[in-house]
Design a protein around this motif. Structure first.
Motif, short mmCIF file in Angstrom:
data_model
loop_
_atom_site.label_atom_id
_atom_site.label_comp_id
_atom_site.label_asym_id
_atom_site.label_seq_id
_atom_site.Cartn_x
_atom_site.Cartn_y
_atom_site.Cartn_z
N UNK A 281 0.84 -1.20 0.00
CA UNK A 281 0.00 0.00 0.00
C UNK A 281 0.88 1.25 0.00
N UNK A 282 1.04 1.83 -1.17
CA UNK A 282 1.93 2.98 -1.33
C UNK A 282 1.50 4.16 -0.46
N UNK A 283 0.22 4.38 -0.31
CA UNK A 283 -0.26 5.52 0.47
C UNK A 283 0.23 5.47 1.91
N UNK B 102 0.45 9.45 2.07
CA UNK B 102 -0.90 10.00 2.12
C UNK B 102 -0.95 11.27 2.95
N UNK B 103 -0.36 11.25 4.14
CA UNK B 103 -0.41 12.45 4.98
C UNK B 103 0.36 13.60 4.34
N UNK B 104 1.46 13.30 3.65
CA UNK B 104 2.22 14.35 2.96
C UNK B 104 1.38 15.00 1.87
N UNK C 66 -8.70 7.69 5.70
CA UNK C 66 -7.78 8.81 5.46
C UNK C 66 -7.99 9.83 6.58
N UNK C 67 -7.06 10.76 6.72
CA UNK C 67 -7.20 11.78 7.77
C UNK C 67 -8.20 12.88 7.43
N UNK D 171 -1.30 10.43 -4.73
CA UNK D 171 -0.81 10.20 -3.37
C UNK D 171 0.72 10.13 -3.33
N UNK D 172 1.34 9.84 -4.45
CA UNK D 172 2.79 9.66 -4.47
C UNK D 172 3.56 10.88 -4.98
#
Length: 177
Positions: A18-20, A30-32, A52-53, A91-92
């Protein structure tokens, strides 16, 4: 008003996990991405994942449509919630600068080297829906051409993390190595 949309519905097949949720300097990709958009948007959503946040949206019209399915979901949400435009990033996209919305304005426009990074008018949802319902080419550049979006060369291009080696390289760069 600008809605930020992190596109996080990919399968991470080249990444292998999971890359996120992969971490770079102790923070998930993801947070970035969420934080990068929060710095320049009125609100942020994550498209294509359930956790997700920030609020999440499912891809539209269904999962598996690639980034265009995420953009379609974000455009519909934006129109329903009163946003004029949507700033998208994958996301990346590590290192997305805080001026990308201004750099791309006015919409429609996209990053010439990474077309998933774009500033799209909420009104583009109808042409995108038609494209996704059709049998023609479903690509970012085809969508951009359909709505007359400009390709913009960004002065600072974010890293594109597709493999664990890309993540390691980004980690080394962040430490000045």
């Amino acid at each position: 008003m600008i809605l930020g949309a992190v596109l996080a519905g990919g399968q991470s097949s080249r990444f292998g996990s999971d890359k996120a949720m992969a971490e770079l300097d102790g923070r998930t990709l993801l947070s970035r991405a969420v934080e990068a958009l929060q710095a320049q948007c009125d609100a942020v959503v994550v498209v294509g994942r359930e956790e997700a946040p920030v609020p999440t949206l499912p891809d539209r019209p269904r999962p598996g449509m690639g980034p265009l399915g995420g953009i379609a979901a974000a455009l519909h949400h934006a129109a329903e919630a009163g946003y004029d435009t949507v700033l998208t990033c994958p996301v990346d996209a590590v290192g997305l600068v805080g001026t990308v919305a201004a750099d791309l304005a006015p919409s429609p426009a996209y990053c010439a080297d990474q077309p998933v990074i774009g500033l799209w008018p909420a009104s583009a949802r109808a042409p995108l829906d038609a494209m996704l319902a059709g049998t023609g080419k479903h690509s970012m550049r085809a969508f951009a051409g359909l709505i007359g979006a400009r390709a913009v060369q960004l002065a600072v291009l974010p890293a594109n993390i597709n493999t664990p080696a890309d993540l390691e390289s980004a980690e080394r760069r962040s430490h000045g190595l």
